[in-house]
Design a protein around this motif. Sequence first.
Motif, mmCIF file in Angstrom:
data_model
loop_
_atom_site.group_PDB
_atom_site.id
_atom_site.type_symbol
_atom_site.label_atom_id
_atom_site.label_comp_id
_atom_site.label_asym_id
_atom_site.label_seq_id
_atom_site.Cartn_x
_atom_site.Cartn_y
_atom_site.Cartn_z
ATOM 1 N N GLY A 171 0.829 -1.196 0.000
ATOM 2 C CA GLY A 171 0.000 0.000 0.000
ATOM 3 C C GLY A 171 0.861 1.243 0.000
ATOM 4 N N SER A 172 0.217 2.418 -0.077
ATOM 5 C CA SER A 172 0.938 3.684 -0.046
ATOM 6 C C SER A 172 0.089 4.736 0.652
ATOM 7 C CB SER A 172 1.319 4.147 -1.450
ATOM 8 O OG SER A 172 0.168 4.364 -2.237
ATOM 9 N N ILE A 173 0.760 5.736 1.231
ATOM 10 C CA ILE A 173 0.100 6.805 1.956
ATOM 11 C C ILE A 173 0.703 8.124 1.503
ATOM 12 C CG2 ILE A 173 -0.478 7.747 4.236
ATOM 13 C CD1 ILE A 173 0.293 5.011 5.407
ATOM 14 N N VAL A 174 -0.140 9.076 1.124
ATOM 15 C CA VAL A 174 0.342 10.418 0.799
ATOM 16 C C VAL A 174 0.616 11.158 2.103
ATOM 17 C CG1 VAL A 174 -0.232 12.630 -0.262
ATOM 18 C CG2 VAL A 174 -0.908 10.489 -1.376
ATOM 19 N N ILE A 175 1.827 11.738 2.216
ATOM 20 C CA ILE A 175 2.262 12.422 3.428
ATOM 21 C C ILE A 175 2.412 13.918 3.138
ATOM 22 C CG2 ILE A 175 4.087 12.643 5.155
ATOM 23 C CD1 ILE A 175 2.522 10.072 5.413
ATOM 24 N N PRO A 176 1.647 14.777 3.821
ATOM 25 C CA PRO A 176 1.801 16.224 3.634
ATOM 26 C C PRO A 176 3.222 16.675 4.001
ATOM 27 C CG PRO A 176 -0.206 15.715 4.863
ATOM 28 C CD PRO A 176 0.577 14.449 4.782
ATOM 29 N N GLY A 177 3.823 17.512 3.154
ATOM 30 C CA GLY A 177 5.159 18.003 3.441
ATOM 31 C C GLY A 177 6.268 17.115 2.964
ATOM 32 N N ASN A 178 5.935 15.974 2.335
ATOM 33 C CA ASN A 178 6.905 15.027 1.770
ATOM 34 C C ASN A 178 7.711 14.313 2.854
ATOM 35 O OD1 ASN A 178 5.971 15.864 -0.709
ATOM 36 N ND2 ASN A 178 7.778 17.102 -1.183
ATOM 37 N N PRO A 179 7.581 12.998 2.941
ATOM 38 C CA PRO A 179 8.253 12.237 3.995
ATOM 39 C C PRO A 179 9.757 12.146 3.780
ATOM 40 C CG PRO A 179 7.229 10.746 2.449
ATOM 41 C CD PRO A 179 6.823 12.131 2.032
ATOM 42 N N VAL A 192 7.768 9.471 11.307
ATOM 43 C CA VAL A 192 8.242 9.969 10.016
ATOM 44 C C VAL A 192 8.535 11.460 10.128
ATOM 45 C CG1 VAL A 192 7.707 10.212 7.566
ATOM 46 C CG2 VAL A 192 6.757 8.279 8.856
ATOM 47 N N THR A 193 9.721 11.872 9.704
ATOM 48 C CA THR A 193 9.999 13.300 9.577
ATOM 49 C C THR A 193 9.626 13.742 8.169
ATOM 50 O OG1 THR A 193 12.285 13.025 8.802
ATOM 51 C CG2 THR A 193 11.934 13.096 11.188
ATOM 52 N N THR A 194 9.367 15.033 8.010
ATOM 53 C CA THR A 194 9.025 15.545 6.685
ATOM 54 C C THR A 194 10.014 16.629 6.268
ATOM 55 O OG1 THR A 194 7.569 17.335 7.427
ATOM 56 C CG2 THR A 194 6.590 15.137 7.174
ATOM 57 N N GLN A 195 10.090 16.842 4.968
ATOM 58 C CA GLN A 195 10.984 17.863 4.440
ATOM 59 C C GLN A 195 10.491 19.266 4.764
ATOM 60 O OE1 GLN A 195 12.058 17.004 0.270
ATOM 61 N NE2 GLN A 195 11.474 14.880 0.650
ATOM 62 N N SER A 196 9.207 19.403 5.094
ATOM 63 C CA SER A 196 8.658 20.712 5.445
ATOM 64 C C SER A 196 8.864 21.057 6.917
ATOM 65 C CB SER A 196 7.160 20.758 5.111
ATOM 66 O OG SER A 196 6.442 19.828 5.896
ATOM 67 N N GLY A 197 9.401 20.124 7.722
ATOM 68 C CA GLY A 197 9.747 20.432 9.098
ATOM 69 C C GLY A 197 8.744 19.986 10.138
ATOM 70 N N SER A 198 8.319 18.730 10.070
ATOM 71 C CA SER A 198 7.405 18.208 11.080
ATOM 72 C C SER A 198 7.721 16.743 11.338
ATOM 73 C CB SER A 198 5.944 18.366 10.638
ATOM 74 O OG SER A 198 5.702 17.647 9.445
ATOM 75 N N ILE A 199 7.138 16.206 12.420
ATOM 76 C CA ILE A 199 7.229 14.782 12.741
ATOM 77 C C ILE A 199 5.807 14.239 12.794
ATOM 78 C CG2 ILE A 199 7.949 13.040 14.411
ATOM 79 C CD1 ILE A 199 10.114 14.945 15.354
ATOM 80 N N LEU A 200 5.574 13.160 12.057
ATOM 81 C CA LEU A 200 4.269 12.533 11.999
ATOM 82 C C LEU A 200 4.357 11.118 12.548
ATOM 83 C CD1 LEU A 200 3.300 13.486 8.318
ATOM 84 C CD2 LEU A 200 2.863 14.812 10.390
ATOM 85 N N THR A 201 3.221 10.616 13.030
ATOM 86 C CA THR A 201 3.119 9.210 13.377
ATOM 87 C C THR A 201 2.141 8.537 12.426
ATOM 88 O OG1 THR A 201 1.319 9.542 14.967
ATOM 89 C CG2 THR A 201 3.575 9.687 15.808
ATOM 90 N N VAL A 202 2.418 7.276 12.137
ATOM 91 C CA VAL A 202 1.528 6.470 11.299
ATOM 92 C C VAL A 202 1.207 5.198 12.060
ATOM 93 C CG1 VAL A 202 1.217 5.292 9.095
ATOM 94 C CG2 VAL A 202 2.603 7.381 9.200
ATOM 95 N N ASP A 203 -0.075 4.895 12.229
ATOM 96 C CA ASP A 203 -0.472 3.653 12.879
ATOM 97 C C ASP A 203 -0.214 2.493 11.929
ATOM 98 O OD1 ASP A 203 -2.509 1.405 13.526
ATOM 99 O OD2 ASP A 203 -2.538 2.666 15.331
ATOM 100 N N LEU A 204 0.543 1.514 12.403
ATOM 101 C CA LEU A 204 0.964 0.408 11.543
ATOM 102 C C LEU A 204 -0.211 -0.426 11.055
ATOM 103 C CD1 LEU A 204 3.534 -0.929 10.427
ATOM 104 C CD2 LEU A 204 3.623 -2.324 12.492
ATOM 105 N N THR A 205 -1.286 -0.465 11.835
ATOM 106 C CA THR A 205 -2.445 -1.283 11.475
ATOM 107 C C THR A 205 -3.471 -0.515 10.660
ATOM 108 O OG1 THR A 205 -2.151 -2.556 13.518
ATOM 109 C CG2 THR A 205 -4.270 -2.760 12.390
#
Length: 218
Positions: A171-179, A192-205
């Motif tokens: 599968g794939s997920i679109v990440i705001p700010g580019n992962p 996940v860090t992003t190129q726009s300067g943030s840290i995101l979490t993604v639920d594995l399930t």
Amino acid sequence: SALLLPIVAYADGGAPNVAYVAGTADGISVIDISQQKVTRTIAVNGTPHTVFLSLDGSYLYVTKPQQGQLAVLAANTGNEICHADLPGRPGLLAIDNGSNTLFVAGGAASVNSIDPATCKIKHTFQTNGPVYGIAVAAVGSSLSGDTGNQLWVSAGNTLTTFDDVTGKVIGSIVIPGNPSYISIPPGATIYVTTQSGSILTVDLTTRKVTQLLTGGQY
């Protein structure tokens, strides 16, 4: 009275009381943790970037972006066992200890899986742009429904998940700010860090994306 015995540290080719550090002028510095000092250096033909130690402490897996290589070294001697020539500037490294596979990427629109015993390329995972981060989620077939663990790859504006044995896209997920960089500790959360300067979490399930921090360079 108590008998006081001297404390002795043991290291089997590196584990558990030795750390290997890349980026020093001499190649790879070997630090004895109990003595808290550098005890030796390993000369490397090229410029080492990421260094991982095998589970049994026998081998060092070393990326060399400037040379476009992944090298396997003997941890106790520093001798090269083998190396693989790869596209781009391969500085990213991940390991699936279950299948004994290395995953290497950086600067190219692909990730290569490599047999650490021979440095032969087993499979090439194609991506939609240069790869900025890779990590392995140790889920096995119980969660993924496939044959292997999950290889997570950041490229372009998406996180793409592969079965790391068959190479099939899960599968794939679109990440705001580019992962960018990916970290998957034990548990069900991906960071996940992003190129726009943030840290995101993604639920594995559930694959739900949540913003954790913003406003910095991570």
